[in-house]
Design an enzyme around this catalytic site. Sequence first.
Site, PDB file in Angstrom:
ATOM      1  N   LYS B  78      -0.813   2.723  49.982  1.00 11.87           N
ATOM      2  CA  LYS B  78       0.225   2.654  51.039  1.00 11.87           C
ATOM      3  C   LYS B  78       1.730   2.618  50.351  1.00 11.87           C
ATOM      4  O   LYS B  78       1.781   1.780  49.195  1.00 11.87           O
ATOM      5  CB  LYS B  78       0.075   1.426  51.582  1.00 11.87           C
ATOM      6  CG  LYS B  78       1.074   0.924  53.006  1.00 11.87           C
ATOM      7  CD  LYS B  78       0.675  -0.386  53.551  1.00 11.87           C
ATOM      8  CE  LYS B  78       1.424  -0.581  54.856  1.00 11.87           C
ATOM      9  NZ  LYS B  78       1.024  -1.773  55.468  1.00 11.87           N
ATOM     10  N   SER B 159       0.498  -1.260  60.568  1.00 14.54           N
ATOM     11  CA  SER B 159       1.332  -0.404  59.705  1.00 14.54           C
ATOM     12  C   SER B 159       0.604   0.543  58.847  1.00 14.54           C
ATOM     13  O   SER B 159       1.131   1.537  58.284  1.00 14.54           O
ATOM     14  CB  SER B 159       2.397  -1.284  59.027  1.00 14.54           C
ATOM     15  OG  SER B 159       1.878  -2.049  58.271  1.00 14.54           O
ATOM     16  N   SER B 183      -2.167  -5.421  59.995  1.00 10.85           N
ATOM     17  CA  SER B 183      -1.843  -3.970  59.475  1.00 10.85           C
ATOM     18  C   SER B 183      -2.829  -3.579  58.919  1.00 10.85           C
ATOM     19  O   SER B 183      -2.699  -2.106  58.735  1.00 10.85           O
ATOM     20  CB  SER B 183      -0.364  -4.024  58.778  1.00 10.85           C
ATOM     21  OG  SER B 183       0.416  -4.176  59.626  1.00 10.85           O
TER      22      SER B 183
END
Lengths: 484, 491
Positions: B78, B159, B183
């Site tokens: 990420k 996210s 997330s």
Amino acid sequence: MAELLKGTKGDWEVVIGLEVHAQVIAGSKLFSGATAEFGAEPNAQVSFVDAAMPGMLPVLNEESVRQAVRTGLAVNAIINLRSVFARKNYFYPDLPQGYQISQYELPIVGEGAVEIDLPDGGAKTIRVERLHLEQDAGKSIHDLHPTKSYIDLNRSGVTLMEIVSKPDMRSADEAVAYIAKLRSILRYIDACDGNMQNGSMRADVNVSVRNPGDKLGTRCEIKNVNSLRFVRQAINFEAHRQIEILENGGLIDQETRLYDPDRNETRLMRSKEDAHDYRYFPDPDLLPLDLEQAYVDELKAGLPELPDARKKRFVDDYGLSVYDASVLVAERDTGDYFDSVAKSRDAKQVANWITGELFGHLKKDGLSIKKSPVSAEKLGGLIDLISSSTISGRTAKEVFEKMWQTGNDAKEIVESEGLSQITDAGEIEIIVNKVILENPKNADEVRGGNSKAIGWFVGQVMQATAGKADPKAVNELLRDKLKA
Amino acid sequence: MMILTDLTIAEARNLLIAGDISSVELTEAHIRAMEATSSLNLFITETCEQALSKAEKSDTQRLSGNQGKLEGIPIAVKDLFCTHGVLASAASKMLTGYTPCYESTVTKHLWNAGAVMLGKTNMDEFAMGSSNETSYYGPVTNPWQRVNEPTVKLVPGGSSGGSAAAVAARAVMGALGTDTGGSIRQPASFCGVVGIKPTYGRCSRWGMIAFASSLDQAGPLTRTVRDSAIMLGEMAGYDAKDSTSVNIEVPDYEAALKKNVKGVRVGVPQEYFLEGMPKEIQCIWDKGITWFKEAGAEVKDVSLPHTKYALPTYYIVAPAEASSNLARYDGVRYGLRIEGKDLQEMYENTRAEGFGREVRRRIMIGTYVLSAGYYDAYYLKAQKVRTKIADDFRNSWKSVDLLLTPTAPSAAFVQGEKINDPIAMYLNDIFTVPASMAGLPAISVPVGLSSEGLPLGLQLIAKPFDEELLFRGAGLLELAANFKEKPKLAA
């Protein structure tokens, strides 16, 4: 000692509280491993944490904690076994994180007290409200480019202790004495070098005035004053500024001001209206700091003798005057020096030599007592020669001078230069007789009652012996032989 | 024919050790998969060349007999993690051009274990969002499609939307995500993959760009529970550089999967039954309960009375911390700078242009709730409620060992559907936020499809540092659900 200031309409009392910022000797910064020494090239001592790079986290430096606790103990304060680091949020280009990590509601040290020495020989207790740890910010440099400012982050993250007093001071003298005392304590325990010139110690000064006995007036805070002289000047300027406003029917606005030493005045920095909303909250990157009582006790046991205790000992054990004692304990090194010379010697005499000859020479050559060419041991040797009447006090001063120049022992100098006193009464008597016989007129004068003229004879005898005769013995012999 | 991109990490590991495949082959196959799925906008930065050279090294390393637990396994990271020499954007314009010269602790652990980084995945800007639509680099499209409306683009959740979607789309074998209020778990549920948020303090946060420090935690996204166990085992561990990191030994999570759940007490929190919750969510939840019962677990109802306050409390605490954490993006030292006539204007221009709408909204909320005069009413109160929420969980551990809930209140929704309705968007995290507030480990496992053919996940929550039991419970769900479906847009 309530020193009142004269206004045109009456007397005013000034009320002062101080926030002293002391840079902690801790090896590295409060939350990073970067070193914190003074004088490095700009941005040479900046870690990723200090520059607030994304993803960086603070790690508390244990030495900073240890020093804060020791300082707390040294000012007789309560140590809070649980304290919390909070973020103080505001934007400033030399504040990389956008917040300063400080302690807000729960500081590491609670209330304490410091005793200050007043010029009249008295003492007064100034209460300490709290002591907390916080990070220093960096430095903006505005004069290197016409339109740009540069940022030096060397100081960013350096450990500061903020020591906050209660508004217990009533004159600039007291404020200065308080800072001096704090500095002395900090140096005794090696928690801060106390160097105000380098910014290792600086003060925010809160000043208000009131009619004697009234409730507290509105205060103004003078930021970042960095010498004792400026503290004194800033307080005096600010107090008179406030008195003038009040006597003209005005009101004091609570505001933050700056002291300008060039013009000796304080100027508005920001008013209460644009005061920051710091949005304090506990720093979620740091857990609450929990200390064990045993740790605190151990630090307490390890503290050196502090100036007040030492002063008391110097008065009680050595019989020094309070004044002499306070001069000798102000710096730890001086006190140590005195202690080692005074052991088994006449303490008053030792004190005189240190505050007189030694201090004079140190000051002239700009040396610290640690760098003195005349060590405690050597000064002791010199004083021993005086006590044993090997040399006179006057000769001793010459010998001291030679010791200062060469670093040699007093005994060596006295022996190699033949400066030993003539203490043999018979030897002195021969010379006295000779001088009297060679100067009959002067002898008659003394016999005729002009006792002052005896001094002339003393001088002659000393000259004839190259200063080596024991002046006491010479005096006695002359008085005896020149009796009317 | 064996399709390399369909292998799990555990399968690939065995084939690599046996010498049947090489890391270079495996990596090349995934690079092709990345190209094939490029329309999904999964990556912000691709690092294919570096990946290939690392894969070569891995192959050599393996020959020497000295290999890490993830030797030669292609994964994605990420873009919230700082990795040396590679753009770290947090999907924000604010970090334009920012390439850190340090490596986050978690990624360092993964590289030490031999993992190969294929790229930095897309995400919601500064991890703020539940749909991966707030990214400066554009939204990520979920590789799954509705059966009846295959042209409608769906969100992957957020996210960690890019990470979850990349794993689901077979572009990588596993991916690193972060979870603040859900997330990892919510996008795992939306994309039909496994996602675990470990106990707060289990993985180091050092080098991970902060959103809400007291909640942020790194975790893996994979296609199987075993793969998550393998990855987390390598990521976790104490780090002296993170003061909230906890010094507890990392157990062998993979080994924990050998144990079944017989006798384990599973709680069903009654407050998680929401009015108007889709039937199919209720349905998979009921299935989960049945599976546990059938496996010999003891299922019982529990009460977590403060659950209803979790979401509003979260939306005070997280923005408060974010407003402070994001203050460092001021245009002075790195990233974007938009000049102004003075310093103040430079700050304003930079932050107005650098941050997207959702980030600005949360900074405003956070600044407000921390302001003098509002602090006590909002932030302090929220912290007190947070304690109550944690107490609820602590009480429940007296009678149960695991809690079973749905992961999200719905399946993946349509892009653009909720982006202008923050409250609707925030409700996506309703089941994941309470465990985050309490710092507890929680995992989402795909267990079935909705009527529209979209994956749905169940969540398990465990006691602090009881990830082993979490994996055991997840293993049971995985086994019972036998979820084998694959998204249409997979490579």
